[in-house]
Design a protein around this motif. Structure first.
Motif, PDB file in Angstrom:
ATOM      1  N   ARG A  39     -34.121  -7.881 -33.539  1.00 36.84           N
ATOM      2  CA  ARG A  39     -34.804  -9.131 -33.872  1.00 36.84           C
ATOM      3  C   ARG A  39     -35.104  -9.851 -32.561  1.00 36.84           C
ATOM      4  NH1 ARG A  39     -34.763 -12.397 -37.967  1.00 36.84           N
ATOM      5  NH2 ARG A  39     -33.672 -14.050 -36.823  1.00 36.84           N
ATOM      6  N   VAL A  40     -36.371 -10.233 -32.365  1.00 40.64           N
ATOM      7  CA  VAL A  40     -36.827 -10.774 -31.091  1.00 40.64           C
ATOM      8  C   VAL A  40     -37.398 -12.174 -31.300  1.00 40.64           C
ATOM      9  CG1 VAL A  40     -38.261 -10.373 -29.055  1.00 40.64           C
ATOM     10  CG2 VAL A  40     -37.466  -8.435 -30.410  1.00 40.64           C
ATOM     11  N   LEU A  41     -37.092 -13.061 -30.368  1.00 40.20           N
ATOM     12  CA  LEU A  41     -37.628 -14.419 -30.380  1.00 40.20           C
ATOM     13  C   LEU A  41     -38.288 -14.700 -29.043  1.00 40.20           C
ATOM     14  CD1 LEU A  41     -37.838 -17.342 -31.578  1.00 40.20           C
ATOM     15  CD2 LEU A  41     -35.607 -17.791 -30.506  1.00 40.20           C
ATOM     16  N   ASP A  42     -39.526 -15.212 -29.087  1.00 38.45           N
ATOM     17  CA  ASP A  42     -40.227 -15.629 -27.874  1.00 38.45           C
ATOM     18  C   ASP A  42     -40.400 -17.143 -27.917  1.00 38.45           C
ATOM     19  OD1 ASP A  42     -41.876 -16.082 -25.696  1.00 38.45           O
ATOM     20  OD2 ASP A  42     -43.161 -14.362 -26.078  1.00 38.45           O
ATOM     21  N   LEU A  43     -39.745 -17.831 -26.988  1.00 36.69           N
ATOM     22  CA  LEU A  43     -39.818 -19.281 -26.896  1.00 36.69           C
ATOM     23  C   LEU A  43     -40.951 -19.669 -25.948  1.00 36.69           C
ATOM     24  CD1 LEU A  43     -35.985 -19.988 -26.605  1.00 36.69           C
ATOM     25  CD2 LEU A  43     -37.432 -20.388 -28.606  1.00 36.69           C
ATOM     26  N   GLY A  44     -42.032 -20.198 -26.511  1.00 39.06           N
ATOM     27  CA  GLY A  44     -43.237 -20.456 -25.726  1.00 39.06           C
ATOM     28  C   GLY A  44     -44.113 -19.225 -25.695  1.00 39.06           C
ATOM     29  N   CYS A  45     -44.394 -18.678 -26.877  1.00 42.71           N
ATOM     30  CA  CYS A  45     -45.022 -17.345 -26.967  1.00 42.71           C
ATOM     31  C   CYS A  45     -46.511 -17.345 -26.666  1.00 42.71           C
ATOM     32  CB  CYS A  45     -44.775 -16.757 -28.355  1.00 42.71           C
ATOM     33  SG  CYS A  45     -45.609 -17.645 -29.707  1.00 42.71           S
ATOM     34  N   GLY A  46     -47.189 -18.506 -26.742  1.00 40.64           N
ATOM     35  CA  GLY A  46     -48.639 -18.507 -26.536  1.00 40.64           C
ATOM     36  C   GLY A  46     -49.323 -17.628 -27.569  1.00 40.64           C
ATOM     37  N   THR A  47     -50.114 -16.678 -27.119  1.00 41.94           N
ATOM     38  CA  THR A  47     -50.804 -15.758 -28.025  1.00 41.94           C
ATOM     39  C   THR A  47     -49.928 -14.574 -28.433  1.00 41.94           C
ATOM     40  OG1 THR A  47     -51.771 -14.660 -26.088  1.00 41.94           O
ATOM     41  CG2 THR A  47     -53.092 -16.359 -27.151  1.00 41.94           C
ATOM     42  N   ALA A  48     -48.650 -14.642 -28.108  1.00 41.44           N
ATOM     43  CA  ALA A  48     -47.647 -13.661 -28.545  1.00 41.44           C
ATOM     44  C   ALA A  48     -47.900 -12.258 -28.000  1.00 41.44           C
ATOM     45  CB  ALA A  48     -47.551 -13.630 -30.070  1.00 41.44           C
ATOM     46  N   GLU A  49     -48.464 -12.176 -26.820  1.00 42.47           N
ATOM     47  CA  GLU A  49     -48.797 -10.862 -26.267  1.00 42.47           C
ATOM     48  C   GLU A  49     -47.556 -10.000 -26.071  1.00 42.47           C
ATOM     49  OE1 GLU A  49     -51.398  -7.932 -25.179  1.00 42.47           O
ATOM     50  OE2 GLU A  49     -51.950  -9.934 -25.896  1.00 42.47           O
ATOM     51  N   TRP A  50     -46.458 -10.597 -25.600  1.00 42.68           N
ATOM     52  CA  TRP A  50     -45.228  -9.825 -25.428  1.00 42.68           C
ATOM     53  C   TRP A  50     -44.741  -9.271 -26.766  1.00 42.68           C
ATOM     54  CZ3 TRP A  50     -42.451  -8.646 -20.966  1.00 42.68           C
ATOM     55  CH2 TRP A  50     -42.872  -9.280 -19.784  1.00 42.68           C
ATOM     56  N   LEU A  51     -44.769 -10.114 -27.795  1.00 44.22           N
ATOM     57  CA  LEU A  51     -44.289  -9.684 -29.106  1.00 44.22           C
ATOM     58  C   LEU A  51     -45.200  -8.628 -29.708  1.00 44.22           C
ATOM     59  CD1 LEU A  51     -43.226 -13.118 -30.637  1.00 44.22           C
ATOM     60  CD2 LEU A  51     -41.826 -11.455 -29.392  1.00 44.22           C
ATOM     61  N   LEU A  52     -46.491  -8.796 -29.558  1.00 41.46           N
ATOM     62  CA  LEU A  52     -47.433  -7.812 -30.099  1.00 41.46           C
ATOM     63  C   LEU A  52     -47.229  -6.438 -29.465  1.00 41.46           C
ATOM     64  CD1 LEU A  52     -50.645 -10.035 -30.183  1.00 41.46           C
ATOM     65  CD2 LEU A  52     -49.293  -9.282 -32.149  1.00 41.46           C
ATOM     66  N   ARG A  53     -47.008  -6.419 -28.167  1.00 36.51           N
ATOM     67  CA  ARG A  53     -46.786  -5.133 -27.494  1.00 36.51           C
ATOM     68  C   ARG A  53     -45.462  -4.508 -27.936  1.00 36.51           C
ATOM     69  NH1 ARG A  53     -49.517  -5.262 -21.531  1.00 36.51           N
ATOM     70  NH2 ARG A  53     -51.274  -6.611 -22.068  1.00 36.51           N
ATOM     71  N   ALA A  54     -44.453  -5.343 -28.097  1.00 37.85           N
ATOM     72  CA  ALA A  54     -43.167  -4.821 -28.552  1.00 37.85           C
ATOM     73  C   ALA A  54     -43.269  -4.266 -29.969  1.00 37.85           C
ATOM     74  CB  ALA A  54     -42.113  -5.921 -28.491  1.00 37.85           C
ATOM     75  N   LEU A  55     -43.932  -4.979 -30.858  1.00 35.61           N
ATOM     76  CA  LEU A  55     -44.059  -4.564 -32.244  1.00 35.61           C
ATOM     77  C   LEU A  55     -44.919  -3.304 -32.406  1.00 35.61           C
ATOM     78  CD1 LEU A  55     -44.607  -8.102 -33.764  1.00 35.61           C
ATOM     79  CD2 LEU A  55     -42.697  -6.591 -34.328  1.00 35.61           C
ATOM     80  N   ALA A  56     -45.954  -3.187 -31.597  1.00 37.02           N
ATOM     81  CA  ALA A  56     -46.881  -2.074 -31.737  1.00 37.02           C
ATOM     82  C   ALA A  56     -46.213  -0.723 -31.509  1.00 37.02           C
ATOM     83  CB  ALA A  56     -48.050  -2.245 -30.771  1.00 37.02           C
ATOM     84  N   ASN A  57     -45.190  -0.695 -30.668  1.00 39.10           N
ATOM     85  CA  ASN A  57     -44.542   0.569 -30.323  1.00 39.10           C
ATOM     86  C   ASN A  57     -43.174   0.756 -30.963  1.00 39.10           C
ATOM     87  OD1 ASN A  57     -46.625   1.420 -28.508  1.00 39.10           O
ATOM     88  ND2 ASN A  57     -45.865  -0.080 -27.028  1.00 39.10           N
ATOM     89  N   ARG A  58     -42.754  -0.201 -31.802  1.00 38.04           N
ATOM     90  CA  ARG A  58     -41.414  -0.141 -32.394  1.00 38.04           C
ATOM     91  C   ARG A  58     -41.520  -0.538 -33.863  1.00 38.04           C
ATOM     92  NH1 ARG A  58     -41.526  -2.002 -27.338  1.00 38.04           N
ATOM     93  NH2 ARG A  58     -40.053  -1.143 -25.797  1.00 38.04           N
ATOM     94  N   PRO A  59     -41.717   0.418 -34.748  1.00 43.35           N
ATOM     95  CA  PRO A  59     -41.997   0.109 -36.154  1.00 43.35           C
ATOM     96  C   PRO A  59     -40.855  -0.564 -36.903  1.00 43.35           C
ATOM     97  CG  PRO A  59     -41.681   2.471 -35.831  1.00 43.35           C
ATOM     98  CD  PRO A  59     -41.772   1.866 -34.469  1.00 43.35           C
TER      99      PRO A  59
END
Length: 245
Positions: A39-59
């Motif tokens: 479970r990942v939390l991004d504080l100040g995520c903006g357009t969530a680019e970090w989260l999108l990249r993490a999610l795309a490769n980890r189902p």
């Protein structure tokens, strides 16, 4: 144009809003997400680019992001739907410092957003409140690579050098388990991309009333970088674990 619109244009060709290339981002995420089902939390995520990249490769990953910008979060939702990861991403529009969750997170991210909490150590204090036992923090912070000019200090404030930055983190009860210092190529690529994107937009839209402002901003920011902080500014990302639980 307001500051948010300027930022959106500036980062059109560099969606990671920090001086990091794609390989560096991937390596940092790999060290922050060793299992792939966190479970990942991004504080100040903006357009969530970090989260999108993490999610795309980890189902099996689930993520939440917090940001004040409705525009950025709308863009993040659209991108998540396009990638097919929207069911595993929850976005909250609010001040990151005021975010409360009923469940802890295995990784807490805050890269280039420590200003939202008032600095590096307050950001780590906030991250600690959200972190599950044994969890990790991925944080990105600026530092002075060389003694700064007065212009550089005016632009970025009272930063420490790299050693002092890491020492502060360790003294606060954290142990670095991975780190990345942005290279000169990454730092330069980020600046050229930002101010080049702004300038290109202005030149491509000469009839737009905002074009003179956007071009002036691009020129001023590029000059401030080249004449003010290029030779002294550095950026470090650290993957951290609590030294003691």
């Amino acid at each position: 144009m307001n500051r948010e619109q300027i930022s959106e244009l500036a980062h059109a060709d560099h969606p990671i809003k920090s001086p990091l290339d794609d390989d560096s981002v991937s390596r940092l995420l790999a060290h922050g997400l060793p299992r792939g089902d966190e479970r990942v939390l991004d504080l100040g995520c903006g357009t969530a680019e970090w989260l999108l990249r993490a999610l795309a490769n980890r189902p099996h990953l689930h993520a939440e992001g917090v940001d004040v910008s409705e525009v950025a979060l709308t863009q993040a939702r659209q991108a998540a739907r396009a990638l097919g990861v929207d069911e595993r991403l929850v976005l909250h529009q609010r001040e990151a410092a005021n975010f409360v969750s009923s469940e802890p997170f295995d990784l807490v991210l805050s890269v280039g957003a420590t200003h939202a909490f008032g600095g590096l150590l307050p950001t780590l204090t906030a991250a600690r409140e959200h972190l599950a036992p044994g969890g990790r923090v991925l944080i990105g912070e600026s530092f002075w690579e060389r003694p700064p000019s007065p212009e550089a200090i005016e632009a970025f404030g009272d930063l420490a050098d790299l050693a002092s930055t890491v020492d502060r983190v360790v003294a606060d009860g954290w142990t670095p388990v991975h780190g990345h210092v942005s290279t000169r190529a990454e730092l330069d690529a980020y600046e050229w991309a930002c101010w080049g994107s702004l300038a290109s937009w202005a030149l491509d839209h000469p009839a737009d009333p905002a074009a003179p402002q956007v071009l002036a901003t691009a020129n001023a920011q590029r000059s401030q970088w080249l004449h003010g902080y290029r030779d002294s500014f550095g950026f470090v990302c650290l993957v951290l674990r609590r030294t003691s639980q």
